[in-house]
Write a protein that holds these residues in place. Sequence first.
Motif, PDB file in Angstrom:
ATOM      1  N   VAL A  74      43.332  55.691  43.944  1.00 52.50           N
ATOM      2  CA  VAL A  74      43.542  54.393  43.310  1.00 52.50           C
ATOM      3  C   VAL A  74      43.312  54.521  41.813  1.00 52.50           C
ATOM      4  O   VAL A  74      42.280  55.008  41.381  1.00 52.50           O
ATOM      5  CB  VAL A  74      42.598  53.331  43.899  1.00 52.50           C
ATOM      6  N   GLN A  75      44.265  54.079  41.052  1.00 53.17           N
ATOM      7  CA  GLN A  75      44.130  54.060  39.593  1.00 53.17           C
ATOM      8  C   GLN A  75      44.166  52.618  39.118  1.00 53.17           C
ATOM      9  O   GLN A  75      44.967  51.825  39.589  1.00 53.17           O
ATOM     10  CB  GLN A  75      45.236  54.877  38.940  1.00 53.17           C
ATOM     11  N   LEU A  76      43.284  52.320  38.177  1.00 54.95           N
ATOM     12  CA  LEU A  76      43.153  50.963  37.674  1.00 54.95           C
ATOM     13  C   LEU A  76      43.471  50.921  36.193  1.00 54.95           C
ATOM     14  O   LEU A  76      43.130  51.846  35.452  1.00 54.95           O
ATOM     15  CB  LEU A  76      41.725  50.447  37.899  1.00 54.95           C
ATOM     16  N   GLN A  77      44.077  49.841  35.762  1.00 59.24           N
ATOM     17  CA  GLN A  77      44.389  49.674  34.351  1.00 59.24           C
ATOM     18  C   GLN A  77      44.123  48.240  33.949  1.00 59.24           C
ATOM     19  O   GLN A  77      44.787  47.322  34.437  1.00 59.24           O
ATOM     20  CB  GLN A  77      45.826  50.049  34.046  1.00 59.24           C
ATOM     21  N   GLU A  91      50.224  41.453  44.544  1.00 59.50           N
ATOM     22  CA  GLU A  91      50.531  42.106  43.270  1.00 59.50           C
ATOM     23  C   GLU A  91      49.602  43.277  42.985  1.00 59.50           C
ATOM     24  O   GLU A  91      49.772  43.950  41.978  1.00 59.50           O
ATOM     25  CB  GLU A  91      50.425  41.082  42.138  1.00 59.50           C
ATOM     26  N   ASN A  92      48.631  43.511  43.861  1.00 56.99           N
ATOM     27  CA  ASN A  92      47.655  44.585  43.630  1.00 56.99           C
ATOM     28  C   ASN A  92      46.941  44.398  42.290  1.00 56.99           C
ATOM     29  O   ASN A  92      46.824  45.344  41.503  1.00 56.99           O
ATOM     30  CB  ASN A  92      48.331  45.957  43.668  1.00 56.99           C
ATOM     31  N   LYS A  93      46.478  43.182  42.062  1.00 57.64           N
ATOM     32  CA  LYS A  93      45.817  42.901  40.799  1.00 57.64           C
ATOM     33  C   LYS A  93      44.524  42.127  41.033  1.00 57.64           C
ATOM     34  O   LYS A  93      44.351  41.453  42.042  1.00 57.64           O
ATOM     35  CB  LYS A  93      46.735  42.090  39.879  1.00 57.64           C
ATOM     36  N   VAL A  94      43.652  42.226  40.085  1.00 57.32           N
ATOM     37  CA  VAL A  94      42.456  41.405  40.055  1.00 57.32           C
ATOM     38  C   VAL A  94      42.322  40.856  38.636  1.00 57.32           C
ATOM     39  O   VAL A  94      42.672  41.532  37.670  1.00 57.32           O
ATOM     40  CB  VAL A  94      41.201  42.199  40.486  1.00 57.32           C
ATOM     41  N   TYR A  95      41.855  39.634  38.546  1.00 58.69           N
ATOM     42  CA  TYR A  95      41.802  38.944  37.266  1.00 58.69           C
ATOM     43  C   TYR A  95      40.371  38.520  36.946  1.00 58.69           C
ATOM     44  O   TYR A  95      39.536  38.351  37.833  1.00 58.69           O
ATOM     45  CB  TYR A  95      42.683  37.699  37.301  1.00 58.69           C
ATOM     46  N   LEU A  96      40.124  38.319  35.679  1.00 61.57           N
ATOM     47  CA  LEU A  96      38.863  37.753  35.226  1.00 61.57           C
ATOM     48  C   LEU A  96      39.192  36.658  34.217  1.00 61.57           C
ATOM     49  O   LEU A  96      39.644  36.943  33.109  1.00 61.57           O
ATOM     50  CB  LEU A  96      37.957  38.803  34.591  1.00 61.57           C
ATOM     51  N   GLN A  97      39.006  35.424  34.628  1.00 63.69           N
ATOM     52  CA  GLN A  97      39.187  34.283  33.739  1.00 63.69           C
ATOM     53  C   GLN A  97      37.869  34.025  33.035  1.00 63.69           C
ATOM     54  O   GLN A  97      36.853  33.787  33.687  1.00 63.69           O
ATOM     55  CB  GLN A  97      39.624  33.052  34.529  1.00 63.69           C
ATOM     56  N   MET A  98      37.897  34.039  31.724  1.00 64.66           N
ATOM     57  CA  MET A  98      36.682  33.849  30.933  1.00 64.66           C
ATOM     58  C   MET A  98      36.845  32.607  30.064  1.00 64.66           C
ATOM     59  O   MET A  98      37.781  32.534  29.265  1.00 64.66           O
ATOM     60  CB  MET A  98      36.423  35.077  30.051  1.00 64.66           C
ATOM     61  N   ARG A 121      48.145  51.337  47.775  1.00 64.83           N
ATOM     62  CA  ARG A 121      47.995  50.215  48.703  1.00 64.83           C
ATOM     63  C   ARG A 121      46.566  50.027  49.155  1.00 64.83           C
ATOM     64  O   ARG A 121      46.197  48.955  49.604  1.00 64.83           O
ATOM     65  CB  ARG A 121      48.896  50.448  49.918  1.00 64.83           C
ATOM     66  N   ALA A 122      45.734  51.060  48.996  1.00 65.48           N
ATOM     67  CA  ALA A 122      44.342  50.951  49.423  1.00 65.48           C
ATOM     68  C   ALA A 122      43.555  49.944  48.614  1.00 65.48           C
ATOM     69  O   ALA A 122      42.501  49.495  49.044  1.00 65.48           O
ATOM     70  CB  ALA A 122      43.676  52.319  49.334  1.00 65.48           C
ATOM     71  N   PHE A 123      44.080  49.569  47.468  1.00 68.52           N
ATOM     72  CA  PHE A 123      43.344  48.664  46.575  1.00 68.52           C
ATOM     73  C   PHE A 123      43.008  47.360  47.262  1.00 68.52           C
ATOM     74  O   PHE A 123      41.941  46.788  47.049  1.00 68.52           O
ATOM     75  CB  PHE A 123      44.172  48.416  45.314  1.00 68.52           C
ATOM     76  N   ARG A 124      43.907  46.882  48.111  1.00 69.69           N
ATOM     77  CA  ARG A 124      43.682  45.584  48.750  1.00 69.69           C
ATOM     78  C   ARG A 124      42.498  45.622  49.712  1.00 69.69           C
ATOM     79  O   ARG A 124      41.974  44.576  50.089  1.00 69.69           O
ATOM     80  CB  ARG A 124      44.938  45.131  49.471  1.00 69.69           C
ATOM     81  N   ASN A 125      42.098  46.807  50.109  1.00 65.32           N
ATOM     82  CA  ASN A 125      40.979  46.944  51.033  1.00 65.32           C
ATOM     83  C   ASN A 125      39.653  47.265  50.342  1.00 65.32           C
ATOM     84  O   ASN A 125      38.671  47.592  51.009  1.00 65.32           O
ATOM     85  CB  ASN A 125      41.286  48.037  52.056  1.00 65.32           C
ATOM     86  N   LEU A 126      39.658  47.204  49.034  1.00 67.04           N
ATOM     87  CA  LEU A 126      38.466  47.531  48.262  1.00 67.04           C
ATOM     88  C   LEU A 126      37.807  46.273  47.712  1.00 67.04           C
ATOM     89  O   LEU A 126      38.491  45.286  47.432  1.00 67.04           O
ATOM     90  CB  LEU A 126      38.823  48.448  47.096  1.00 67.04           C
ATOM     91  N   ALA A 127      36.506  46.323  47.557  1.00 63.59           N
ATOM     92  CA  ALA A 127      35.812  45.305  46.788  1.00 63.59           C
ATOM     93  C   ALA A 127      36.045  45.608  45.306  1.00 63.59           C
ATOM     94  O   ALA A 127      36.174  46.766  44.923  1.00 63.59           O
ATOM     95  CB  ALA A 127      34.326  45.318  47.101  1.00 63.59           C
ATOM     96  N   LYS A 128      36.106  44.561  44.500  1.00 65.76           N
ATOM     97  CA  LYS A 128      36.419  44.750  43.089  1.00 65.76           C
ATOM     98  C   LYS A 128      35.349  44.121  42.210  1.00 65.76           C
ATOM     99  O   LYS A 128      34.680  43.173  42.609  1.00 65.76           O
ATOM    100  CB  LYS A 128      37.778  44.109  42.714  1.00 65.76           C
ATOM    101  N   GLY A 129      35.268  44.663  41.007  1.00 65.27           N
ATOM    102  CA  GLY A 129      34.309  44.114  40.069  1.00 65.27           C
ATOM    103  C   GLY A 129      34.796  44.251  38.643  1.00 65.27           C
ATOM    104  O   GLY A 129      35.673  45.061  38.345  1.00 65.27           O
ATOM    105  N   TRP A 130      34.224  43.437  37.797  1.00 66.81           N
ATOM    106  CA  TRP A 130      34.443  43.543  36.352  1.00 66.81           C
ATOM    107  C   TRP A 130      33.087  43.821  35.699  1.00 66.81           C
ATOM    108  O   TRP A 130      32.091  43.158  36.019  1.00 66.81           O
ATOM    109  CB  TRP A 130      35.020  42.257  35.775  1.00 66.81           C
ATOM    110  N   PHE A 131      33.078  44.789  34.804  1.00 77.80           N
ATOM    111  CA  PHE A 131      31.886  45.156  34.057  1.00 77.80           C
ATOM    112  C   PHE A 131      32.184  45.009  32.570  1.00 77.80           C
ATOM    113  O   PHE A 131      33.335  44.940  32.153  1.00 77.80           O
ATOM    114  CB  PHE A 131      31.502  46.608  34.340  1.00 77.80           C
TER     115      PHE A 131
END
Length: 124
Positions: free
Chosen positions: A1-4, A75-82, A26-36
């Motif tokens: 999995v590569q993230l950008q 979309e295989n994406k994760v967002y951070l609304q700030m 496709r494995a991304f959807r099965n992962l927990a995600k975080g923003w640091f």
Amino acid sequence: VQLQASGGGLVQTGDSLRLSCAASGRAFRNLAKGWFRQAPGKEREIVAAISRNGVHTWYPDSVKGRFTISGDSAENKVYLQMNTLTPEDTAVYYCAARSNAISSGTYQSGYGYWGQGTQVTVSS
């Protein structure tokens, strides 16, 4: 999995910004995600996490009520609304993912996948 990660920029105090993290695999959807984030001279800290199924989220007190993490499995994406940004939010922001399930006691660590950072600068 590569993230950008993307979406960083220069904003003023009180402004909002939305960060995006696009993932390959496709494995991304099965992962927990975080923003640091990591500010100059400070340790990296987590600002948001979301469970593998996208139902549960966690935030440290420093951003609770201002930041919102969300995911888009299609979309295989994760967002951070700030929202209501302050100069103290200035940092390089990173998205990350982990295979193991997370909880309120574990969401802050254990991430094995990392994207490159995106700079967020909040002027006073």
